[in-house]
Design an enzyme around this catalytic site. Structure first.
Site, PDB file in Angstrom:
ATOM      1  N   HIS A 106      -1.793  -3.929  50.403  1.00 51.96           N
ATOM      2  CA  HIS A 106      -1.992  -2.779  49.529  1.00 51.96           C
ATOM      3  C   HIS A 106      -2.516  -3.264  48.167  1.00 51.96           C
ATOM      4  O   HIS A 106      -2.542  -4.464  47.890  1.00 51.96           O
ATOM      5  CB  HIS A 106      -0.680  -2.000  49.344  1.00 51.96           C
ATOM      6  CG  HIS A 106       0.462  -2.824  48.863  1.00 51.96           C
ATOM      7  ND1 HIS A 106       1.526  -3.185  49.653  1.00 51.96           N
ATOM      8  CD2 HIS A 106       0.680  -3.399  47.661  1.00 51.96           C
ATOM      9  CE1 HIS A 106       2.349  -3.924  48.958  1.00 51.96           C
ATOM     10  NE2 HIS A 106       1.866  -4.083  47.756  1.00 51.96           N
TER      11      HIS A 106
HETATM   12  C1  T46 Z   1       3.810  -6.273  46.228  1.00 49.87           C
HETATM   13  C2  T46 Z   1       4.405  -7.296  47.136  1.00 49.87           C
HETATM   14  C3  T46 Z   1       4.258  -8.692  46.646  1.00 49.87           C
HETATM   15  C4  T46 Z   1      11.690  -0.233  46.744  1.00 49.87           C
HETATM   16  O1  T46 Z   1      12.449   0.707  47.036  1.00 49.87           O
HETATM   17  N1  T46 Z   1      11.679  -0.715  45.468  1.00 49.87           N
HETATM   18  C5  T46 Z   1      10.857  -1.733  45.102  1.00 49.87           C
HETATM   19  O2  T46 Z   1      10.870  -2.145  43.926  1.00 49.87           O
HETATM   20  C6  T46 Z   1       9.987  -2.308  46.086  1.00 49.87           C
HETATM   21  C7  T46 Z   1       9.056  -3.447  45.718  1.00 49.87           C
HETATM   22  C8  T46 Z   1      10.016  -1.802  47.352  1.00 49.87           C
HETATM   23  N2  T46 Z   1      10.857  -0.788  47.681  1.00 49.87           N
HETATM   24  C9  T46 Z   1      10.906  -0.304  49.071  1.00 49.87           C
HETATM   25  C10 T46 Z   1       9.614   0.369  49.535  1.00 49.87           C
HETATM   26  C11 T46 Z   1       9.623   0.075  51.019  1.00 49.87           C
HETATM   27  O3  T46 Z   1      10.386   1.058  51.705  1.00 49.87           O
HETATM   28  O4  T46 Z   1      11.098  -1.425  49.928  1.00 49.87           O
HETATM   29  C12 T46 Z   1      10.363  -1.256  51.135  1.00 49.87           C
HETATM   30  C13 T46 Z   1       9.432  -2.440  51.346  1.00 49.87           C
HETATM   31  O5  T46 Z   1       8.390  -2.401  50.377  1.00 49.87           O
HETATM   32  P1  T46 Z   1       6.902  -2.897  50.694  1.00 49.87           P
HETATM   33  O6  T46 Z   1       6.551  -2.570  52.088  1.00 49.87           O
HETATM   34  O7  T46 Z   1       6.008  -2.354  49.626  1.00 49.87           O
HETATM   35  O8  T46 Z   1       7.092  -4.471  50.540  1.00 49.87           O
HETATM   36  P2  T46 Z   1       5.964  -5.585  50.470  1.00 49.87           P
HETATM   37  O9  T46 Z   1       6.638  -6.897  50.522  1.00 49.87           O
HETATM   38  O10 T46 Z   1       4.890  -5.323  51.476  1.00 49.87           O
HETATM   39  O11 T46 Z   1       5.299  -5.386  49.016  1.00 49.87           O
HETATM   40  C14 T46 Z   1       6.071  -5.729  47.883  1.00 49.87           C
HETATM   41  C15 T46 Z   1       5.753  -4.762  46.744  1.00 49.87           C
HETATM   42  O12 T46 Z   1       5.974  -3.411  47.201  1.00 49.87           O
HETATM   43  C16 T46 Z   1       4.331  -4.884  46.286  1.00 49.87           C
HETATM   44  O13 T46 Z   1       4.183  -4.230  45.055  1.00 49.87           O
HETATM   45  O14 T46 Z   1       2.810  -6.524  45.581  1.00 49.87           O
HETATM   46  O15 T46 Z   1       5.766  -7.059  47.470  1.00 49.87           O
END
Ligand code: T46
Length: 137
Positions: free
Chosen positions: A54
């Site tokens: 993303h």
């Molecule tokens: C990025 C990379 C490096 C939350 O509720 N609060 C938070 O602060 C974050 C970061 C995530 N979430 C929830 C949203 C999703 O339901 O945790 C779940 C997993 O998040 P996501 O799929 O976005 O995780 P990554 O590892 O793909 O991405 C994260 C960050 O979202 C993103 O900003 O740059 O780590």
């Protein structure tokens, strides 16, 4: 920002204070170019897992490999760059408007993330096609 590019992403070296007891690295107000509003971390990541995938419209982040290593693939819809993070005293500043993918996590890898904004799902662009549109391509 729409106009930011992969080349705006950069490594920031952190001070490493070394003595016989080990190393200490520090991040202060002026180390990174934003005020920290949120801290989160990725850990126990399976080696075949793929995270990220993303871009953000506003959010700027600083990634630090506290332990182990992983690769960050960066795209601005024209250029692609891969950066391996494997030193706890070298972090990666990722600007907004850049697509990021995280992969190839080593066993025990921990990725600490300092973020410029609180969590806001509306700030995410999670479809690559929508990202290309956002970048005007
Ligand atoms: C990025 C990379 C490096 C939350 O509720 N609060 C938070 O602060 C974050 C970061 C995530 N979430 C929830 C949203 C999703 O339901 O945790 C779940 C997993 O998040 P996501 O799929 O976005 O995780 P990554 O590892 O793909 O991405 C994260 C960050 O979202 C993103 O900003 O740059 O780590």
């Amino acid at each position: 920002m729409k106009e930011t590019k992969v080349d705006d992403v950069r490594i920031i070296d952190l001070p490493k204070i070394k003595d016989s007891r080990g190393n200490l690295s520090v991040i202060e107000n002026n180390t990174i170019p934003f005020d920290i509003k949120r801290v989160y971390y990725l850990y126990d990541v399976p080696s075949d897992a793929y995270r990220g995938g993303h871009a953000h419209k506003k959010l700027v982040q600083f990634l630090i490999p506290l332990s182990g290593s992983f690769d960050v693939i960066l795209k601005d819809s024209i250029k692609t760059k891969s950066v391996t993070l494997n030193k706890p005293n070298k972090g990666l500043l990722i600007t907004s408007g850049v697509w990021r993918e995280l992969e190839n996590f080593s066993s025990g890898a921990v990725c600490l993330v300092l973020a410029s904004e609180v969590y806001d799902e509306d700030d995410y662009i999670r479809e690559y096609k929508a990202f290309k549109n956002y970048k005007g391509l």
